[in-house]
Design an enzyme around this catalytic site. Structure first.
Site, mmCIF file in Angstrom:
data_model
loop_
_atom_site.group_PDB
_atom_site.id
_atom_site.type_symbol
_atom_site.label_atom_id
_atom_site.label_comp_id
_atom_site.label_asym_id
_atom_site.label_seq_id
_atom_site.Cartn_x
_atom_site.Cartn_y
_atom_site.Cartn_z
ATOM 1 N N LEU B 231 -34.799 76.106 22.488
ATOM 2 C CA LEU B 231 -35.813 75.903 21.458
ATOM 3 C C LEU B 231 -35.756 74.504 20.829
ATOM 4 C CD1 LEU B 231 -38.060 77.218 19.807
ATOM 5 C CD2 LEU B 231 -36.310 77.937 18.175
ATOM 6 N N ASP B 232 -36.911 73.847 20.743
ATOM 7 C CA ASP B 232 -37.006 72.517 20.127
ATOM 8 C C ASP B 232 -36.087 71.511 20.796
ATOM 9 O OD1 ASP B 232 -38.837 73.458 18.331
ATOM 10 O OD2 ASP B 232 -37.350 73.884 16.787
ATOM 11 N N GLU B 233 -35.854 71.690 22.065
ATOM 12 C CA GLU B 233 -34.916 70.812 22.746
ATOM 13 C C GLU B 233 -35.488 70.345 24.071
ATOM 14 O OE1 GLU B 233 -32.205 69.290 22.405
ATOM 15 O OE2 GLU B 233 -31.062 70.209 20.812
#
Lengths: 290, 290, 290, 290
Positions: B231-233
């Site tokens: 996530l968000d990476e």
């Protein structure tokens, strides 16, 4: 006495309540001061008030600072105000700490030599001998205090001795690659500025450009902040940024970052000396200048 | 047939080795192609080669794409090349997912309507009904698929059905406030773009503007990235940035961030569709345009 | 021999026509060169082709430059190509001209001293004696050639003599406050870089910061350009910019502009030396680096 | 009544002299006002003073605006002050003029619809019918007043009639491709904002992006300014900027410029409505917000 020297800066901060602006501006009026620039901000979440006034005495005479301070202190007390009066030509005594990188130091010394950094650099301290000749050319005392894990307390004592002797008012870590002890951090809270080579809180810790490379970021930057006990976490004063792309390997990012580090650190010092920065609850209010 | 339609983009990527450029440029020459723009990069740390060529057929006739692909495939095989041929007037089928925030969606639809976003928007999917009328005005089908923790698998099946029916080639998460499942992430790897409202990897996770406010940062930004399981990476495509100061409360930061989010997401889609973005090892190579 | 020294740059430019890319890349392939970065652009309005290839020899041996040039010349002739081969560790001989302002000079000398400006500074020439000690510390010959309207031809002869003796390949005007004669401009066309303290073509001529102040602009900047006979009108290489506001009097604008002037001039020199800049019809094509 | 409606803005400007700040802050204090943000600037070259105070009544009650104005007028008179009191939730009546380009209009309408542009848009006037449906969707009256050289006086009379009927307080030229008459310029001085697609004073006049292309600039931008009789020369409110390179033909520059035009115009309107802009002697003082 030149005109520049006749300008003063009054900064104050206190809990937010009625009359905070008025107590400052009314006093300045009564004391015969002519305000040329004024900024105030009342932080409604943190209930804290901040004000910065630049002024001169109306007839352009020097200010009777003692009388000013005595009289204003009385009024400020009722508001629980922290405040400071500064002549705008005052040059705080600064000590710069470095290791081997010289880009920030070189930049600061250039600005200093040309009268564009309003400080009085009294000493440069390093844990390495490398930058001595640069200091010499600028005729600034250079102290080489090596450091190891074992000798850290002794080294910090040496450092503190220089800070004491020079009457240091602002400590600048210009890519000093050592962590200050808890004691030093506490002692210099709000009076020590560090430059970190990332857009904090991104890429805390070591080798931020390698971290940035590994993440493939398209922007890199630098953060000037007050030193705090929490490493790379101190209150942010100002930040700078550059665009990058895939052709930048870590060494290229580091090289590109040097310019933004130098500019960001110099701007932070400028803001600090011009009394534009207020520290409260691990954050800053900065009446920046565009 | 207008001139614009006669331009093509060849992109290729393979392990770095001798002859990678030549195998592409020689083929284009032999196939009678006139190159108008060419970029290549050989990543010496990751030993990976990337190339993007924009070209037309020399007499401005349409390209025999079938023959081109058949012939080039043979040469590319020897280099273990992943490659793609794209007509520059090709408009990939896009599905946009949103929740309630409409700034990114509105911006994308405006660009789309005025011919400035080179895609074919086939559907808008939301877990809320709010943005239906905006979709209607633009005459784009709107699917309202509510989601709860319990119904997530069913909802994602509904979503995937729309993606299948529309022949979706690029999935755009335009402030879709739900996390895609592992299966969706894997299925759409490299074909789904998300906009995160921070300068990743700073401020991952929820409420980045509140995090930014608490840290007192002086720059806020947005990151467009490929969706990944982490996530968000996901791999960063492009980032945007704005300066802020102490007068910005979290809601102000969010409002200021909207513009940079919209611009950054639109730019990422543009780069993706123009085949400027290569994905390798969780990072991107982007032949950006100034 | 270190690895860095084994990289080369081939740049070429010619009328746009079929086969321009291929003649370069095929030759490099046949000559056993490994391309690490390639950019080409075919200007369809001006019918001009530009290419820049960075490469090494495949076995990392040094390049037989003589053979390379002999062989490539033959192929290039058919395309009416102007071209150049440059070892990427080649440091062109540079002469810097200054007057009294030292911010650009100081910046260039710092970069030079730390290996971050890939040139060989052979002399500094000034119409004033002021910056001699700065030159001395960096151990660079300093020539003080005063100038008046009456002595301009003699002074330029002195200057040209130094340029001849030093074998100067690039002339840098780092805030040299004199206009070069028509003869000098012609002689050094494409080989002399000037920094002008405005966003040209805005604020041409004298005192651009005063002009900017009078107009109340909110952005100021600097333009690095090749010197041309048309004063402050030479082909633009790169431009930099800063935001300002009403608190900036002309002297403040000038001070703020110094940083952007220094950065912009250094970037222009870097681009020039890295062979990223092509000059054609009073304009440039710059394969810039983000 | 929500809290937002209880905030007010007092702005004032007068010749610089002793007591200017005090007359404002003392009055606010005496009237029971709680200042949350204050900025003042005393222009020492133009001998002019500017101040902006944001405040609420101390007990969060609404302000007795009539009493406030009556009382303050008396004090202001002694300082020859021009001043204004504005409720921060006041939405000035705005008329937008356009031609065929819709990017600025679309952007403004989006911000308006979502509550992010603090105005009351009463009408859209165009010399072309093209943007009628966009106006309709937003339910804003659209007036199509064609114009020729011969009919210009009549057309402007039509325009003025709409401005009168709507009670227009701010006229926004959102890429209106006609020059206003001298009479209109005088009548709307300081109350009409135009967006020009260049970094004025560079590239005045027609086709600025073509001019920029011909000069080979590396930065393009937009300038929002008050309309004045001197075409493209009105006082600058704010400017925006983008980097470009050689791959941008004039049409590309125009397309890239659209985003910066929209953002810059919206920001100028925001600043104007928030009473951050002071006009004096063809220049502005803008208490901008980072």
């Amino acid at each position: 006495m030149n005109q520049q020297s006749l300008t003063y800066i009054l900064t104050a901060s206190c809990p937010g309540r009625s009359g905070t602006v008025d107590v400052v501006t009314r006093f300045l009026r009564e004391f015969g001061c002519y305000i040329t620039e004024l900024n105030s901000f009342d932080d409604s979440l943190n209930h804290r008030f901040f004000i910065r006034a630049v002024f001169r005495v109306e007839d352009n005479d020097p200010l009777d600072q003692t009388a000013f301070c005595t009289d204003f202190a009385e009024r400020a007390k009722a508001f629980d105000m922290e405040w400071e009066l500064t002549a705008s030509d005052y040059r705080p005594k600064v000590v710069i700490m470095v290791s081997k990188y010289d880009h920030c130091l070189n930049d600061l010394l250039y600005r200093y030599r040309t009268g564009n950094l309003p400080v009085d650099i009294r000493a440069i301290i390093s844990n390495h001998p490398d930058l001595q000749s640069l200091a010499q050319w600028h005729e600034i005392p250079y102290y080489h205090f090596p450091i190891t894990a074992a000798t850290k307390p002794e080294q910090e004592a040496q450092v503190q001795a220089v800070l004491d002797e020079t009457g240091c008012e602002l400590l600048v870590l210009a890519r000093y690659m050592q962590v200050l002890s808890h004691e030093m951090c506490v002692r210099w809270a709000g009076k020590a500025i560090n430059i970190h080579h990332s857009l904090l809180p991104g890429f805390k810790g070591a080798k931020p450009y390698h971290q940035a490379y590994n993440k493939g970021v398209k922007l890199v930057g630098a953060t000037a902040h007050y030193v705090s006990d929490d490493l790379d976490e101190g209150p942010i004063i100002t930040q700078g940024m550059e665009t990058v792309n895939h052709t930048y390997y870590p060494a290229d990012l580091a090289r590109k970052g040097m310019d933004v580090e130098s500019l960001t650190l110099a701007r932070a010092i400028q803001y600090h000396v011009e009394k534009r920065v207020f520290l409260f609850n691990d954050k800053t209010v900065v009446f920046e200048r565009s």
